[in-house]
Design a protein around this motif. Structure first.
Motif, PDB file in Angstrom:
ATOM      1  N   GLU A  89       0.919  -1.051  -0.134  1.00  0.00           N
ATOM      2  CA  GLU A  89      -0.153   0.253  -0.347  1.00  0.00           C
ATOM      3  C   GLU A  89       0.743   1.654   0.394  1.00  0.00           C
ATOM      4  O   GLU A  89       0.917   2.236  -0.697  1.00  0.00           O
ATOM      5  CB  GLU A  89      -0.980  -0.148   1.510  1.00  0.00           C
ATOM      6  N   LEU A  90       1.872   1.466   0.514  1.00  0.00           N
ATOM      7  CA  LEU A  90       2.500   2.345   1.525  1.00  0.00           C
ATOM      8  C   LEU A  90       4.088   2.355   0.768  1.00  0.00           C
ATOM      9  O   LEU A  90       4.536   3.862   1.341  1.00  0.00           O
ATOM     10  CB  LEU A  90       2.230   3.248   2.366  1.00  0.00           C
ATOM     11  N   VAL A  91       4.399   1.829   0.164  1.00  0.00           N
ATOM     12  CA  VAL A  91       5.700   1.783  -0.416  1.00  0.00           C
ATOM     13  C   VAL A  91       6.742   3.062  -0.591  1.00  0.00           C
ATOM     14  O   VAL A  91       6.028   3.516  -1.734  1.00  0.00           O
ATOM     15  CB  VAL A  91       5.936   0.095  -1.229  1.00  0.00           C
ATOM     16  N   GLY A  92       7.248   3.031   0.297  1.00  0.00           N
ATOM     17  CA  GLY A  92       7.789   3.916  -0.580  1.00  0.00           C
ATOM     18  C   GLY A  92       7.165   5.610  -0.638  1.00  0.00           C
ATOM     19  O   GLY A  92       7.269   7.013  -0.700  1.00  0.00           O
ATOM     20  N   ALA A  93       5.858   6.130  -0.163  1.00  0.00           N
ATOM     21  CA  ALA A  93       4.943   6.272  -0.216  1.00  0.00           C
ATOM     22  C   ALA A  93       5.375   7.584   0.870  1.00  0.00           C
ATOM     23  O   ALA A  93       4.652   8.947   0.918  1.00  0.00           O
ATOM     24  CB  ALA A  93       3.608   6.480  -0.476  1.00  0.00           C
ATOM     25  N   GLU A 141      -4.077   5.319   5.277  1.00  0.00           N
ATOM     26  CA  GLU A 141      -4.149   6.182   4.453  1.00  0.00           C
ATOM     27  C   GLU A 141      -5.307   6.141   3.449  1.00  0.00           C
ATOM     28  O   GLU A 141      -6.063   6.143   2.686  1.00  0.00           O
ATOM     29  CB  GLU A 141      -3.123   5.576   3.277  1.00  0.00           C
ATOM     30  N   PRO A 142      -6.448   6.924   4.574  1.00  0.00           N
ATOM     31  CA  PRO A 142      -8.019   6.654   3.967  1.00  0.00           C
ATOM     32  C   PRO A 142      -8.356   8.203   2.573  1.00  0.00           C
ATOM     33  O   PRO A 142      -6.712   9.458   2.838  1.00  0.00           O
ATOM     34  CB  PRO A 142      -9.243   7.760   4.889  1.00  0.00           C
ATOM     35  N   ASP A 143      -8.892   8.230   1.490  1.00  0.00           N
ATOM     36  CA  ASP A 143      -8.766   8.793   0.747  1.00  0.00           C
ATOM     37  C   ASP A 143      -8.973  10.399   1.495  1.00  0.00           C
ATOM     38  O   ASP A 143      -9.967  10.754   2.520  1.00  0.00           O
ATOM     39  CB  ASP A 143     -10.288   8.731  -0.111  1.00  0.00           C
ATOM     40  N   LEU A 161      -0.643  13.549   9.210  1.00  0.00           N
ATOM     41  CA  LEU A 161       0.421  14.002   8.770  1.00  0.00           C
ATOM     42  C   LEU A 161       0.315  14.980   7.546  1.00  0.00           C
ATOM     43  O   LEU A 161       1.105  15.600   7.318  1.00  0.00           O
ATOM     44  CB  LEU A 161       1.484  12.923   7.826  1.00  0.00           C
ATOM     45  N   GLY A 162      -0.410  14.564   6.403  1.00  0.00           N
ATOM     46  CA  GLY A 162      -0.943  15.522   4.891  1.00  0.00           C
ATOM     47  C   GLY A 162      -1.350  14.616   4.343  1.00  0.00           C
ATOM     48  O   GLY A 162      -0.983  13.085   3.815  1.00  0.00           O
ATOM     49  N   PRO A 163      -1.591  14.721   3.169  1.00  0.00           N
ATOM     50  CA  PRO A 163      -1.583  14.479   1.843  1.00  0.00           C
ATOM     51  C   PRO A 163      -0.978  13.800   0.681  1.00  0.00           C
ATOM     52  O   PRO A 163       0.282  14.381   1.125  1.00  0.00           O
ATOM     53  CB  PRO A 163      -2.416  15.156   0.496  1.00  0.00           C
ATOM     54  N   VAL A 164      -1.184  12.473   0.548  1.00  0.00           N
ATOM     55  CA  VAL A 164      -0.375  12.149  -0.291  1.00  0.00           C
ATOM     56  C   VAL A 164      -0.721  11.167  -1.282  1.00  0.00           C
ATOM     57  O   VAL A 164      -1.819  10.585  -1.276  1.00  0.00           O
ATOM     58  CB  VAL A 164       0.489  10.465   0.317  1.00  0.00           C
ATOM     59  N   ALA A 165       0.254  11.469  -2.511  1.00  0.00           N
ATOM     60  CA  ALA A 165      -0.089  10.127  -3.483  1.00  0.00           C
ATOM     61  C   ALA A 165      -0.582   9.138  -3.654  1.00  0.00           C
ATOM     62  O   ALA A 165       0.817   8.814  -3.901  1.00  0.00           O
ATOM     63  CB  ALA A 165      -0.272  11.416  -5.355  1.00  0.00           C
ATOM     64  N   LYS A 169      -6.045   7.007  -5.272  1.00  0.00           N
ATOM     65  CA  LYS A 169      -6.162   8.222  -4.709  1.00  0.00           C
ATOM     66  C   LYS A 169      -5.365   9.013  -4.258  1.00  0.00           C
ATOM     67  O   LYS A 169      -4.096   8.535  -4.271  1.00  0.00           O
ATOM     68  CB  LYS A 169      -7.049   7.415  -3.780  1.00  0.00           C
ATOM     69  N   THR A 170      -5.815   9.846  -3.870  1.00  0.00           N
ATOM     70  CA  THR A 170      -5.002  10.782  -2.970  1.00  0.00           C
ATOM     71  C   THR A 170      -5.647  11.007  -1.537  1.00  0.00           C
ATOM     72  O   THR A 170      -6.692  10.766  -1.318  1.00  0.00           O
ATOM     73  CB  THR A 170      -5.306  12.651  -3.243  1.00  0.00           C
ATOM     74  N   ALA A 171      -4.085  10.292  -1.046  1.00  0.00           N
ATOM     75  CA  ALA A 171      -4.988  10.148   0.734  1.00  0.00           C
ATOM     76  C   ALA A 171      -4.492  10.811   1.839  1.00  0.00           C
ATOM     77  O   ALA A 171      -3.888  11.454   1.340  1.00  0.00           O
ATOM     78  CB  ALA A 171      -4.482   8.532   0.858  1.00  0.00           C
ATOM     79  N   LEU A 172      -5.190  10.963   3.065  1.00  0.00           N
ATOM     80  CA  LEU A 172      -4.459  11.575   3.700  1.00  0.00           C
ATOM     81  C   LEU A 172      -4.461  11.218   4.624  1.00  0.00           C
ATOM     82  O   LEU A 172      -4.091  10.237   6.025  1.00  0.00           O
ATOM     83  CB  LEU A 172      -5.769  12.047   4.575  1.00  0.00           C
ATOM     84  N   LEU A 173      -2.730  10.620   4.799  1.00  0.00           N
ATOM     85  CA  LEU A 173      -1.846  10.289   5.752  1.00  0.00           C
ATOM     86  C   LEU A 173      -1.426  10.716   6.928  1.00  0.00           C
ATOM     87  O   LEU A 173      -2.068  12.059   7.213  1.00  0.00           O
ATOM     88  CB  LEU A 173      -0.669  10.487   4.943  1.00  0.00           C
TER      89      LEU A 173
END
Length: 190
Positions: A89-93, A141-143, A161-165, A169-173
């Motif tokens: 899911e969040l590898v490298g993000a 990492e919800p939308d 923490l903030g948005p992450v692409a 989706k663009t997620a709100l980490l």
């Protein structure tokens, strides 16, 4: 079928429990849940039963991802997934830390909502994750458009923490430490 992997008694709503998903045996139920319009952020709205079986078989076989069916008072009522964000899911993000665990949860659609149910589910899922002493932080990492879950996350101690692409989706980490979770849910966990 495997037995209970975690259980928690909620003072107001009663017994919540988790057991491993049976990809074949739970497929019809999960299909109804993940394709329901209320589960739009689950991104499986067009899946057929075979696709749901394939997805949960894939998760069951993955060394860094697993899924549990949640029961409320013995009846299936929610779904929870746990994953290692360094591998799924969040590898490298984001800036992964030792002790991080990723999580997804989905409450079953209902025509009779129960006040406080979603928060009790999320509290149960986090209680399960933090029962593992190696878990130091839960990462979600919800939308960014899923404002209902952002409010729930804040209520149980998550920090944005903030948005992450991400690819879908663009997620709100957001993250939650054991200490913030315990402070936010102290009354619910006693």
């Amino acid at each position: 079928m495997t037995g209970t992997v975690h259980a928690r008694d909620d003072r107001r709503l009663g017994r919540f429990a988790l057991r491993a998903v049976d990809p074949d045996g739970d497929a019809a139920l999960l299909h109804r849940w993940v394709t329901h319009p209320a589960a739009a952020f689950w991104l499986m709205g067009d899946a057929d039963v075979a696709a749901v079986v394939a997805e949960y078989r894939r998760i069951a076989a993955h060394p860094h991802h697993d899924a549990c069916l949640g029961l409320w008072r013995g009846v299936p009522a929610f779904l929870a997934e746990r994953y290692d964000p360094a591998h799924v899911e969040l590898v490298g993000a984001y800036g992964h830390r030792p002790g991080d665990v990723g999580m997804h949860f989905l409450c079953a659609p209902t025509d009779n909502p129960v006040h406080g149910f979603s928060r009790a589910v999320l509290t149960t899922v986090l209680d399960w994750l933090f029962a593992d002493p190696s878990v130091r932080r839960v990462v979600v990492e919800p939308d960014v458009r899923n404002t209902a879950v952002h409010a729930l996350n804040a209520a149980v101690g998550f920090t944005v923490l903030g948005p992450v692409a991400l690819p879908t989706k663009t997620a709100l980490l957001s993250t939650c430490t054991r200490e913030r979770f315990r402070a936010a849910t102290e009354g619910a966990l006693r």
